[in-house]
Write a protein that holds these residues in place. Structure first.
Motif, PDB file in Angstrom:
ATOM      1  N   ILE B  48       0.814  -1.212   0.000  1.00  0.00           N
ATOM      2  CA  ILE B  48       0.000   0.000   0.000  1.00  0.00           C
ATOM      3  C   ILE B  48       0.852   1.268   0.000  1.00  0.00           C
ATOM      4  O   ILE B  48       0.621   2.165  -0.814  1.00  0.00           O
ATOM      5  CB  ILE B  48      -0.995  -0.007   1.174  1.00  0.00           C
ATOM      6  N   PRO B  49       1.836   1.401   0.869  1.00  0.00           N
ATOM      7  CA  PRO B  49       2.638   2.628   0.817  1.00  0.00           C
ATOM      8  C   PRO B  49       3.298   2.843  -0.522  1.00  0.00           C
ATOM      9  O   PRO B  49       3.278   3.964  -1.036  1.00  0.00           O
ATOM     10  CB  PRO B  49       3.691   2.408   1.901  1.00  0.00           C
ATOM     11  N   ILE B  50       3.861   1.804  -1.097  1.00  0.00           N
ATOM     12  CA  ILE B  50       4.613   2.075  -2.313  1.00  0.00           C
ATOM     13  C   ILE B  50       3.669   2.431  -3.448  1.00  0.00           C
ATOM     14  O   ILE B  50       3.953   3.325  -4.249  1.00  0.00           O
ATOM     15  CB  ILE B  50       5.545   0.902  -2.685  1.00  0.00           C
ATOM     16  N   ILE B  51       2.543   1.771  -3.511  1.00  0.00           N
ATOM     17  CA  ILE B  51       1.593   2.110  -4.567  1.00  0.00           C
ATOM     18  C   ILE B  51       1.046   3.515  -4.348  1.00  0.00           C
ATOM     19  O   ILE B  51       0.947   4.309  -5.287  1.00  0.00           O
ATOM     20  CB  ILE B  51       0.462   1.074  -4.626  1.00  0.00           C
ATOM     21  N   ASP B  52       0.734   3.811  -3.108  1.00  0.00           N
ATOM     22  CA  ASP B  52       0.214   5.129  -2.814  1.00  0.00           C
ATOM     23  C   ASP B  52       1.238   6.211  -3.142  1.00  0.00           C
ATOM     24  O   ASP B  52       0.910   7.240  -3.742  1.00  0.00           O
ATOM     25  CB  ASP B  52      -0.157   5.213  -1.326  1.00  0.00           C
ATOM     26  N   LEU B  53       2.469   5.959  -2.764  1.00  0.00           N
ATOM     27  CA  LEU B  53       3.519   6.938  -3.005  1.00  0.00           C
ATOM     28  C   LEU B  53       3.682   7.196  -4.498  1.00  0.00           C
ATOM     29  O   LEU B  53       3.659   8.342  -4.957  1.00  0.00           O
ATOM     30  CB  LEU B  53       4.841   6.428  -2.410  1.00  0.00           C
ATOM     31  N   VAL B  54       3.845   6.141  -5.262  1.00  0.00           N
ATOM     32  CA  VAL B  54       4.046   6.307  -6.695  1.00  0.00           C
ATOM     33  C   VAL B  54       2.824   6.960  -7.331  1.00  0.00           C
ATOM     34  O   VAL B  54       2.934   7.852  -8.174  1.00  0.00           O
ATOM     35  CB  VAL B  54       4.352   4.943  -7.355  1.00  0.00           C
ATOM     36  N   TRP B  55       1.659   6.525  -6.900  1.00  0.00           N
ATOM     37  CA  TRP B  55       0.433   7.083  -7.448  1.00  0.00           C
ATOM     38  C   TRP B  55       0.324   8.564  -7.138  1.00  0.00           C
ATOM     39  O   TRP B  55       0.005   9.387  -8.003  1.00  0.00           O
ATOM     40  CB  TRP B  55      -0.767   6.329  -6.868  1.00  0.00           C
ATOM     41  N   TYR B  56       0.576   8.914  -5.903  1.00  0.00           N
ATOM     42  CA  TYR B  56       0.443  10.308  -5.487  1.00  0.00           C
ATOM     43  C   TYR B  56       1.403  11.207  -6.245  1.00  0.00           C
ATOM     44  O   TYR B  56       1.009  12.220  -6.825  1.00  0.00           O
ATOM     45  CB  TYR B  56       0.701  10.416  -3.980  1.00  0.00           C
ATOM     46  N   ILE B  57       2.664  10.823  -6.260  1.00  0.00           N
ATOM     47  CA  ILE B  57       3.652  11.655  -6.949  1.00  0.00           C
ATOM     48  C   ILE B  57       3.300  11.764  -8.424  1.00  0.00           C
ATOM     49  O   ILE B  57       3.338  12.850  -9.014  1.00  0.00           O
ATOM     50  CB  ILE B  57       5.069  11.062  -6.796  1.00  0.00           C
ATOM     51  N   SER B  58       2.951  10.644  -9.021  1.00  0.00           N
ATOM     52  CA  SER B  58       2.638  10.676 -10.448  1.00  0.00           C
ATOM     53  C   SER B  58       1.437  11.560 -10.720  1.00  0.00           C
ATOM     54  O   SER B  58       1.449  12.366 -11.646  1.00  0.00           O
ATOM     55  CB  SER B  58       2.351   9.261 -10.958  1.00  0.00           C
TER      56      SER B  58
END
Lengths: 259, 307, 362
Positions: B48-58
């Motif tokens: 969840i954190p990594i997907i959220d992080l990448v999603w948010y930044i993107s």
């Protein structure tokens, strides 16, 4: 029929019926019918790749550990098919024990190794003590370790470790013990000790021994079953199979024409 | 000697495989089954954190990005222009990687081929220690050594060297490991037929070890692109591309950091921070994917060598 | 008593399982590569030159220590067998004090050291537990194809640069903590010591959400790939027949893992703990961005704090030209360096392969 009455009527402890194991496209085991009487030692021999290890692993549902293997047919333990729905493999494995090719002692003391199975079913300390002593005696290891059971199991030699594995399996009082080439990693002297143990144990329980060593089969077994390419070619009393086999293939294997 | 154990007619309740299924056994089996469902759920803690992080930044960065933004050389403090930071980062990473490869490649090969086991153990330990050093300590070292002792001041070249020191243990380890994993029989065959060490390295070792070494270089680059401390502590920022070795220079990660500092006051700084973060993530992930692909190819090749 | 004829028999012993990387026979010494009769030039070329690059990492590590010691103003010398270290003012009374005021020459570092441990220890604890769970799931419970897909995602966590973690945590997680989680926990968990709100100065928790909890979360995420990977490695290296032996005795998978696998892989698991801790305590930028630095000890779990690495990072540009401040910072760097070196040394030593992990640069 309850388990005791099967056995007291002279019925087999373990009975395989049309046992097959299929992986992808191949039949590793093809329609094996074999019974095992109480207090016997049956040697399962055959060339490498004939399926003898797989056969033995179906008897305690260890084939389930390898993905892609499908088991067909039935294996009856005292009249119950161990592959029935609702039968817990954990229970099956307590009644049908197994010893592997390499000595696989756990990183614990000798005592803890032997007690492993019993601790799982929460026997009392007293019970465990008694059972350990007994198991170690039956495995022929007691005299060599009795002075210090708290030593690490790794301080034992290879042959002793293998006998410890046997004791460990015996501690939960199985009726059947499967042995998959138990002496192939041991030197001749250690092998001899293990074979002595086997000869003693066959007076008490059912032993099923996979071996590539025909001489060993001759020395310890009452009965020999010959497998080739997944099929049971021939089974019968040791002397018969090894000296006067009925089948051509058996004759060839036993005389060393192929391994 | 067996006691009243397993006589053939002994009635042992456990023999009944159906009724032997006691409560205790069902509890044990049930616990095991539930662990089979619960433990894999822990993957979510990582996923969840990594997907959220990448999603948010993107999602923050992509709408604002354009080819123009990426190539414009304007002053990034007053306009959305990433040309300078991108080029400077590229310069930094290329130069630092070159130095890191010089040290790491030759050092790693030397360790694998020439050093005695004792010395090699010490050298490997030191490479591991260097890799484990916090980035701030390497930054401090770079500042004290290059900026103060050598008198270079907060300059581009100080940053390049500091970064290269940070990166070299990764190249070193993979080069060393690559040469150590050359199949034994091939190595023995080569030396046994009279090959000299240098010949062996060039003609036998390198072709075999090449993919692994490549992964090490890419890995080091991925790490270098994302580092902040070694650069910030040794280089003073600038809105211009560095003109000389001693000039100030900026870095993509520096932009992110500045964005954080000015998050409340400057909207532009935040936008640029997102963009820079996006570029870095894409670069790092791309490098990681390449590393994995090359590593898989290498493993296949190595297996083939064993026949 | 039958003296055991078997125990002494060397052929009986289990062969020692080969190390992950076979120790290779060493190459013929470089001098065999030197053409005959090249004398000194040959000596330099063939003996020194190959060695030089290999010694660079060692040289750097030593240089780091020397430079820091020099800047810090420590003097170290030997008399006979004894090591003497003079501690300049900063290692003296004020070092362990908590008062920090560069202008007054007070350099109490206790806050930073304590803060580092306050953030790193819970992070290590959490990442070990989660890592253990993930590793067990991956090696034991999940089917192969699933594990192969999911494992790289965890490793990917290691690839994200710390500054990106920092900004994401600051912009996304912090508001959530400050706006939702903290109000809830202050209301419902206040009976646990430390979880109650502090309403006088300093006010904690604030609505910003930065501080100790966020730092712990970020550090857990950053240490997770290391712990998971190392534990996974340790569990994978257990021989298959050992695992099967456990099952063959009538144990469930969980029981075999708990009683056998973990013990068998204990070295790898311990090394995961050490290396994970090294990562957590050394992490600089991400922590700096989420702790909302303060120079006092936290008053409750929500409060802000400071760590050695973050403090060093944020203070350097304030210390330009101030030699005693620089010296103090260098001393702190030495403390951090020593801790990290010790932890890494022990951690790596516990693992049997030469390098703990080949591909993922840990």
């Amino acid at each position: 029929m309850s388990g005791e009455s099967i056995v007291s009527n002279g019925g087999p402890v373990v009975s395989c019926q049309k046992l097959s194991v299929v992986a992808k496209n191949r039949n590793i085991l093809d329609g094996v019918d074999l019974d095992f009487a109480p207090r016997s030692l049956t040697a399962v021999i055959g060339p490498s790749g004939c399926g003898k290890t797989t056969f033995v692993r179906t008897l305690n549902r260890m084939t389930e550990l390898t993905s892609g293997l499908k088991v067909k047919g039935a294996v009856y333990y005292l009249g119950q098919n161990i592959y029935d729905r609702g039968i817990n493999p954990v229970l099956v494995r307590r009644r049908i024990g197994m010893v592997f090719q390499r000595p696989t002692v756990f990183p614990m003391s000798i005592f803890e190794n032997a007690a492993f199975g019993l601790r799982l079913i929460h026997e009392s300390e007293d019970e465990i003590d008694k059972a350990i002593t007994e198991a170690l005696q039956r495995a022929g290891l007691w005299d060599e370790v009795k002075d210090d059971l708290d030593r690490s199991a790794f301080s034992l030699s290879g042959g002793q470790q293998q006998r410890l594995c046997i004791a460990r399996a015996l501690a939960v009082r199985p009726r059947v013990l499967l042995m998959d080439e138990p002496t192939s990693a041991l030197d001749p002297i250690a092998s001899k000790r293990v074979e002595e143990t086997m000869r003693r144990l066959k007076e008490e329980i059912v032993l099923i021994l996979v071996t590539h060593n025909v001489g060993q089969a001759a020395r310890v077994s009452d009965r020999v079953a010959f497998l080739h390419k997944g099929s049971l070619i021939e089974v019968g009393p040791t002397a018969e199979i090894l000296e006067r086999p009925r089948e051509e293939l058996t004759q060839q294997f036993v005389t060393g024409h192929f391994a | 000697m067996a006691t009243a154990l397993v006589s053939a007619t002994g009635a042992d309740p456990a023999d009944d495989l159906r009724r032997g299924d006691t409560l205790a056994l069902r509890w044990r089996t049930g616990f095991d089954k539930s662990m089979g469902y619960l433990l894999p759920l822990l993957f979510l803690v990582a996923l969840i954190p990594i997907i959220d992080l990448v999603w948010y930044i993107s999602s923050q960065a992509i709408p604002t990005l354009s080819w123009q933004v990426l190539t414009s050389y304007g002053n990034y403090q007053s306009q959305d222009a990433l040309g300078v930071p991108i080029v400077t980062t590229f310069l930094f990473v290329t130069l630092a990687t070159t130095i890191a490869v010089c040290i790491g490649l030759f050092g790693g090969i030397a360790t694998a081929e020439f050093l005695s086991d004792q010395t090699a153990a010490w050298v490997r330990t030191s490479a591991n220690l260097l890799a484990g050093m916090p980035s701030v300590i390497v930054g401090y070292f770079g500042y004290f050594l290059f900026c103060l002792y050598f008198g270079w001041g907060l300059s581009f070249v100080a940053g390049v060297f500091t970064l290269s020191f940070f990166m070299c243990p990764y190249v070193f380890r993979t080069a060393d490991l690559a040469f150590t994993s050359v199949p034994r029989h091939i190595r023995e065959a080569a030396y046994g037929s009279g090959t000299k060490p240098v010949q062996y390295i060039l003609k036998v070792g390198t072709p075999i070890a090449f993919p692994q070494i490549l992964t090490g270089v890419f890995l080091a680059m991925a790490i270098g692109v994302g580092e902040t401390a070694p650069i910030i502590l040794t280089v003073s920022p600038s809105v211009l591309v560095p003109t000389g070795l001693l000039s100030p220079a900026t870095y993509l990660t520096y932009l992110i950091y500045t964005g954080w500092e000015n998050a409340a006051t400057s909207h532009l700084a935040l936008v640029i921070a997102y963009q820079a973060a996006f570029i870095i993530i894409v670069t790092v992930l791309a490098l990681n994917v390449v590393v994995r692909v090359v590593a898989a190819w290498y493993r296949k090749r190595l297996a083939g060598l064993y026949q | 008593m039958d003296s055991n004829p078997v125990a002494g028999n060397p052929g009986d012993r289990e062969p020692i399982p080969p190390d992950i990387v076979d120790p290779l026979p060493k190459a013929p010494p470089p001098s065999s590569g030197a053409p005959a009769g090249t004398g000194r030039a040959g000596f330099v070329l063939y003996k020194i030159v190959p060695l030089a690059p290999a010694l660079v990492p060692a040289a750097i590590v030593i240089a780091v220590a020397i430079v820091l010691v020099h800047v810090a103003g420590l003097s170290i010398w030997f008399t006979g067998w004894q090591l003497h270290v003079t501690l300049p003012m900063n290692f003296g009374t004020s070092f362990w004090g908590s008062a920090f005021n560069a202008n007054d020459g007070q350099y109490g570092m206790a806050v930073f050291i304590v803060g580092s441990f306050l953030t790193a220890v819970p992070a290590l604890f959490l990442s070990m537990i989660i890592g253990l769970g993930i590793a067990i799931a991956s090696t034991t419970y999940l089917p192969d194809f699933m594990a192969r897909i999911l494992d790289p995602f965890v490793d990917l966590l290691a690839g994200i640069p710390s500054v990106v973690y920092g900004i994401w945590a600051f912009l996304v997680i912090a508001p959530y903590l400050g706006g939702t989680v903290f109000p809830w926990s202050v209301g419902h968990l206040a009976f646990i010591p430390g979880f109650a709100a502090h309403t006088t100065h300093p006010v904690s928790p604030t609505t910003e959400g930065t501080g100790l909890p966020l730092a712990i979360i970020v550090l857990t995420l950053m240490a997770l790939p290391i712990t998971t990977l190392l534990i996974r490695d340790a569990l994978r290296s257990i021989p298959r027949d050992l695992w099967e032996s456990g099952l063959a005795l009538g144990a469930t998978r969980w029981e075999v893992v708990r009683r056998v696998s973990i013990r068998q892989g204990s070295r790898g698991i311990l090394s995961a703990a050490f290396l994970g801790f090294g990562r957590a305590i050394g992490e600089t930028v991400a922590v700096a961005m989420v702790i909302s630095a303060s120079d006092r000890f936290p008053v409750n779990v929500y409060d802000s704090t400071y760590t050695m690495a973050a403090f060093m990072y944020l203070s350097l540009d304030g210390a330009y030209g101030d030699p005693s401040f620089l010296a103090a910072l260098a001393e702190l760097a030495l403390v951090l360096l020593l801790i990290t070196l010790a932890v890494n040394l022990i951690g790596r030593r516990l693992v049997s392969h030469i390098y703990a992990q080949e591909v993922a640069g840990l």
